[in-house]
Design a protein around this motif. Structure first.
Motif, PDB file in Angstrom:
ATOM      1  N   ARG A   1       0.809  -1.210   0.000  1.00 24.94           N
ATOM      2  CA  ARG A   1       0.000   0.000   0.000  1.00 24.94           C
ATOM      3  C   ARG A   1       0.851   1.272   0.000  1.00 24.94           C
ATOM      4  O   ARG A   1       0.318   2.370   0.164  1.00 24.94           O
ATOM      5  CB  ARG A   1      -0.944   0.016   1.204  1.00 24.94           C
ATOM      6  N   ASP A   2       2.183   1.127  -0.182  1.00 19.68           N
ATOM      7  CA  ASP A   2       3.010   2.332  -0.241  1.00 19.68           C
ATOM      8  C   ASP A   2       2.730   3.072  -1.542  1.00 19.68           C
ATOM      9  O   ASP A   2       2.477   2.475  -2.591  1.00 19.68           O
ATOM     10  CB  ASP A   2       4.493   1.977  -0.139  1.00 19.68           C
ATOM     11  N   VAL A   3       2.794   4.385  -1.466  1.00 26.34           N
ATOM     12  CA  VAL A   3       2.419   5.231  -2.599  1.00 26.34           C
ATOM     13  C   VAL A   3       3.309   4.966  -3.810  1.00 26.34           C
ATOM     14  O   VAL A   3       2.842   4.999  -4.955  1.00 26.34           O
ATOM     15  CB  VAL A   3       2.476   6.720  -2.194  1.00 26.34           C
ATOM     16  N   THR A   4       4.585   4.678  -3.579  1.00 28.46           N
ATOM     17  CA  THR A   4       5.503   4.431  -4.694  1.00 28.46           C
ATOM     18  C   THR A   4       5.049   3.247  -5.536  1.00 28.46           C
ATOM     19  O   THR A   4       5.037   3.309  -6.773  1.00 28.46           O
ATOM     20  CB  THR A   4       6.929   4.165  -4.167  1.00 28.46           C
ATOM     21  N   THR A   5       4.658   2.162  -4.875  1.00 29.44           N
ATOM     22  CA  THR A   5       4.193   0.978  -5.600  1.00 29.44           C
ATOM     23  C   THR A   5       2.880   1.256  -6.315  1.00 29.44           C
ATOM     24  O   THR A   5       2.686   0.862  -7.470  1.00 29.44           O
ATOM     25  CB  THR A   5       4.023  -0.215  -4.636  1.00 29.44           C
ATOM     26  N   VAL A   6       1.962   1.941  -5.644  1.00 27.84           N
ATOM     27  CA  VAL A   6       0.677   2.274  -6.258  1.00 27.84           C
ATOM     28  C   VAL A   6       0.899   3.128  -7.506  1.00 27.84           C
ATOM     29  O   VAL A   6       0.300   2.887  -8.565  1.00 27.84           O
ATOM     30  CB  VAL A   6      -0.233   3.005  -5.259  1.00 27.84           C
ATOM     31  N   GLN A   7       1.765   4.122  -7.393  1.00 33.46           N
ATOM     32  CA  GLN A   7       2.040   5.005  -8.519  1.00 33.46           C
ATOM     33  C   GLN A   7       2.690   4.246  -9.672  1.00 33.46           C
ATOM     34  O   GLN A   7       2.329   4.428 -10.843  1.00 33.46           O
ATOM     35  CB  GLN A   7       2.949   6.150  -8.071  1.00 33.46           C
ATOM     36  N   ALA A   8       3.636   3.361  -9.345  1.00 28.95           N
ATOM     37  CA  ALA A   8       4.300   2.580 -10.384  1.00 28.95           C
ATOM     38  C   ALA A   8       3.310   1.673 -11.097  1.00 28.95           C
ATOM     39  O   ALA A   8       3.360   1.505 -12.323  1.00 28.95           O
ATOM     40  CB  ALA A   8       5.433   1.760  -9.776  1.00 28.95           C
TER      41      ALA A   8
END
Length: 226
Positions: free
Chosen positions: A86-93
């Motif tokens: 649920r980290d934003v970096t993974t979601v954005q990627a």
């Protein structure tokens, strides 16, 4: 039928997700994989696959690496990420690499059903073909927008509301704001704010836990379990 590949390293979770998919009209589980290599092998196989429900945490590669390799090989199969990441970096990627939806674990059947129904609506919209006016373009992009908590007050995030809602729905009993914070990764103050919103709108019920001394602890339970 929309043919689905379920990818999750946890065999029990994969079975549950596959069972959920089969309960949604118009969807059929064509295969199940427990690692990246197996998922890619099935994508290369003779069975038509329309959609991949893809976990991010796989034993040999990440889910995002699977998406990258799929696209490199020319596979345009649609992807919905179904993961605890649920980290934003993974979601954005995931968004940048073309994942159509992102469903955060833990979730209830209703959460996955909403994503799948939105995806089916998108396919029906696109099947019409032809040129699109702005209204039609808006419908295409809006087809993947599934409601979480309607009528959120200003300053409230639909994504955070969905995280809190799903955590409460999946809980076996009442939870405190601190417990919700630990499950969702938000602050205790943020969890408390969204829990109060759920209580005000009738979706959650407040209970009190009395200790030996001091103020009682506020705990919340999903309304259908109350």
């Amino acid at each position: 039928m929309i043919e689905v590949l379920v990818v999750d390293d946890d065999t029990r979770v994969a079975r549950v997700n596959a069972a959920y998919v089969e309960k949604v009209p118009g969807f059929h589980v064509a295969g199940v994989a427990h690692n990246a290599a197996e998922a890619l092998r099935q994508l290369e196989g003779p069975t038509r696959l329309d959609l991949v429900l893809l976990d991010h945490y796989l034993p040999d590669e990440t889910g995002l690496a699977v998406v990258q390799e799929m696209r490199r090989r020319g596979h345009q199969t649609d992807v919905i990420m179904v993961t605890a990441a649920r980290d934003v970096t993974t979601v954005q990627a995931a968004m940048r690499q073309g994942a159509l939806q992102y469903l955060v674990k833990p979730f209830a059947f209703a959460g996955l059903r909403a994503k799948l129904e939105a995806y089916a609506q998108l396919r029906r919209t696109l099947d019409g073909g032809g040129e699109a006016e702005q209204a039609e373009v808006d419908r295409i992009f809006g087809a993947l927008s599934t409601p979480s908590e309607p009528g959120l007050p200003k300053g409230h995030s639909p994504t955070t509301a969905e995280l809190v809602r799903q955590s409460l729905m999946n809980a076996e009993g009442p939870l405190s704001a601190q417990e919700i914070a630990e499950r969702t990764g938000v602050s205790r103050q943020t969890a408390q704010r969204y829990l109060k919103l759920l209580e005000r709108t009738g979706r959650a019920r407040l209970t009190l836990k009395y200790g030996d001394a001091g103020r009682p602890e506020h705990r919340y339970v999903w309304a259908t379990r109350a």
